[in-house]
Design a protein around this motif. Structure first.
Motif, mmCIF file in Angstrom:
data_model
loop_
_atom_site.group_PDB
_atom_site.id
_atom_site.type_symbol
_atom_site.label_atom_id
_atom_site.label_comp_id
_atom_site.label_asym_id
_atom_site.label_seq_id
_atom_site.Cartn_x
_atom_site.Cartn_y
_atom_site.Cartn_z
ATOM 1 N N GLU A 37 0.770 -1.233 -0.010
ATOM 2 C CA GLU A 37 0.122 0.047 -0.023
ATOM 3 C C GLU A 37 0.836 1.373 0.070
ATOM 4 O O GLU A 37 0.566 1.972 -0.691
ATOM 5 C CB GLU A 37 -1.015 -0.090 1.185
ATOM 6 C CG GLU A 37 -1.976 -1.115 1.148
ATOM 7 C CD GLU A 37 -2.975 -1.168 2.202
ATOM 8 O OE1 GLU A 37 -2.531 -0.703 3.336
ATOM 9 O OE2 GLU A 37 -3.966 -1.562 2.033
ATOM 10 N N ASP A 40 2.079 2.150 -3.367
ATOM 11 C CA ASP A 40 0.832 2.412 -3.984
ATOM 12 C C ASP A 40 0.488 1.352 -5.173
ATOM 13 O O ASP A 40 0.180 1.273 -6.077
ATOM 14 C CB ASP A 40 0.823 3.773 -4.729
ATOM 15 C CG ASP A 40 -0.671 4.264 -5.198
ATOM 16 O OD1 ASP A 40 -1.415 3.753 -4.575
ATOM 17 O OD2 ASP A 40 -0.568 4.971 -6.461
ATOM 18 N N GLU A 41 0.785 0.056 -4.538
ATOM 19 C CA GLU A 41 0.626 -1.330 -5.218
ATOM 20 C C GLU A 41 -0.741 -1.930 -4.724
ATOM 21 O O GLU A 41 -0.422 -2.900 -4.074
ATOM 22 C CB GLU A 41 1.834 -1.899 -5.204
ATOM 23 C CG GLU A 41 3.119 -1.443 -5.870
ATOM 24 C CD GLU A 41 2.792 -1.488 -7.192
ATOM 25 O OE1 GLU A 41 1.834 -2.328 -8.050
ATOM 26 O OE2 GLU A 41 3.607 -0.793 -8.200
ATOM 27 N N ARG A 42 -2.020 -1.309 -5.088
ATOM 28 C CA ARG A 42 -2.984 -1.929 -4.637
ATOM 29 C C ARG A 42 -3.297 -3.316 -4.927
ATOM 30 O O ARG A 42 -3.868 -4.352 -4.122
ATOM 31 C CB ARG A 42 -4.388 -0.994 -4.872
ATOM 32 C CG ARG A 42 -4.107 0.309 -4.308
ATOM 33 C CD ARG A 42 -5.448 1.160 -4.686
ATOM 34 N NE ARG A 42 -5.467 2.477 -3.854
ATOM 35 C CZ ARG A 42 -4.980 3.398 -4.515
ATOM 36 N NH1 ARG A 42 -4.382 3.201 -5.693
ATOM 37 N NH2 ARG A 42 -4.678 4.695 -3.876
ATOM 38 N N GLU A 43 -3.054 -3.803 -6.183
ATOM 39 C CA GLU A 43 -3.157 -5.097 -6.669
ATOM 40 C C GLU A 43 -2.286 -6.038 -5.920
ATOM 41 O O GLU A 43 -2.860 -7.133 -5.522
ATOM 42 C CB GLU A 43 -2.790 -5.199 -8.250
ATOM 43 C CG GLU A 43 -3.395 -6.484 -8.498
ATOM 44 C CD GLU A 43 -3.079 -6.777 -10.203
ATOM 45 O OE1 GLU A 43 -2.988 -7.760 -10.813
ATOM 46 O OE2 GLU A 43 -2.994 -5.606 -10.868
ATOM 47 N N ILE A 44 -1.176 -5.672 -5.706
ATOM 48 C CA ILE A 44 -0.267 -6.596 -4.900
ATOM 49 C C ILE A 44 -0.643 -6.658 -3.335
ATOM 50 O O ILE A 44 -0.724 -7.827 -2.733
ATOM 51 C CB ILE A 44 1.284 -6.107 -4.823
ATOM 52 C CG1 ILE A 44 1.599 -6.167 -6.254
ATOM 53 C CG2 ILE A 44 2.026 -6.728 -3.770
ATOM 54 C CD1 ILE A 44 3.058 -5.541 -6.661
ATOM 55 N N GLU A 46 -3.814 -6.433 -2.587
ATOM 56 C CA GLU A 46 -4.934 -7.454 -2.310
ATOM 57 C C GLU A 46 -4.349 -8.803 -2.565
ATOM 58 O O GLU A 46 -5.134 -9.899 -1.919
ATOM 59 C CB GLU A 46 -5.812 -7.159 -3.601
ATOM 60 C CG GLU A 46 -7.258 -7.713 -3.524
ATOM 61 C CD GLU A 46 -8.144 -7.771 -2.222
ATOM 62 O OE1 GLU A 46 -8.575 -8.794 -1.901
ATOM 63 O OE2 GLU A 46 -7.891 -6.522 -1.643
ATOM 64 N N PHE A 47 -3.357 -9.162 -3.369
ATOM 65 C CA PHE A 47 -2.921 -10.242 -3.464
ATOM 66 C C PHE A 47 -2.289 -10.898 -2.042
ATOM 67 O O PHE A 47 -2.591 -12.262 -1.653
ATOM 68 C CB PHE A 47 -1.702 -10.434 -4.372
ATOM 69 C CG PHE A 47 -0.845 -11.765 -4.111
ATOM 70 C CD1 PHE A 47 -1.298 -12.884 -4.705
ATOM 71 C CD2 PHE A 47 0.322 -11.723 -3.718
ATOM 72 C CE1 PHE A 47 -0.209 -14.038 -4.638
ATOM 73 C CE2 PHE A 47 1.012 -12.787 -3.339
ATOM 74 C CZ PHE A 47 0.863 -13.742 -3.815
ATOM 75 N N ARG A 49 -3.669 -9.899 0.905
ATOM 76 C CA ARG A 49 -4.815 -10.216 1.609
ATOM 77 C C ARG A 49 -5.449 -11.410 1.320
ATOM 78 O O ARG A 49 -5.661 -12.421 2.177
ATOM 79 C CB ARG A 49 -5.875 -9.136 1.484
ATOM 80 C CG ARG A 49 -5.441 -7.758 2.025
ATOM 81 C CD ARG A 49 -6.696 -7.016 1.893
ATOM 82 N NE ARG A 49 -6.235 -5.708 2.339
ATOM 83 C CZ ARG A 49 -5.669 -4.670 1.752
ATOM 84 N NH1 ARG A 49 -5.446 -4.735 0.501
ATOM 85 N NH2 ARG A 49 -5.384 -3.206 2.087
ATOM 86 N N THR A 50 -5.172 -11.861 -0.055
ATOM 87 C CA THR A 50 -5.705 -13.276 -0.567
ATOM 88 C C THR A 50 -4.998 -14.501 0.133
ATOM 89 O O THR A 50 -5.454 -15.400 0.694
ATOM 90 C CB THR A 50 -6.081 -13.406 -1.944
ATOM 91 O OG1 THR A 50 -6.602 -12.480 -2.502
ATOM 92 C CG2 THR A 50 -6.218 -14.769 -2.339
#
Length: 80
Positions: A37, A40-44, A46-47, A49-50
């Protein structure tokens, strides 16, 4: 049922090992999420978090299986 040197079955040892590593990793994921975060790598983020959820689910499954085996001959015994 095969037992290890501890007197407990190999499967109990295996479940405990998987549960331990899943729970231990959970302590690191919050930092990984913050790092992503902050970059600023939101996709990472989220990864991570998964992955954290998957490990939490894995630890819960191990707990259920250990409870299922507890007190059964399949669990082995520490008494020799």
């Amino acid at each position: 049922m095969a037992t290890g040197e501890t007197g407990f079955s190999d499967i109990v040892h295996d479940l405990i090992t998987v549960q331990y590593h899943a729970l231990k990793a959970g302590h690191d994921y919050d930092q990984f999420i913050r790092d992503a975060e902050n970059a600023d790598e939101r996709e990472i983020a989220e990864f991570f978090r998964t992955v954290m959820k998957e490990d939490a689910d894995r630890a819960r499954a191990c707990h259920r299986y250990l409870a299922h085996l507890s007190g059964t001959p399949a669990a082995g015994s520490a008494v020799t």
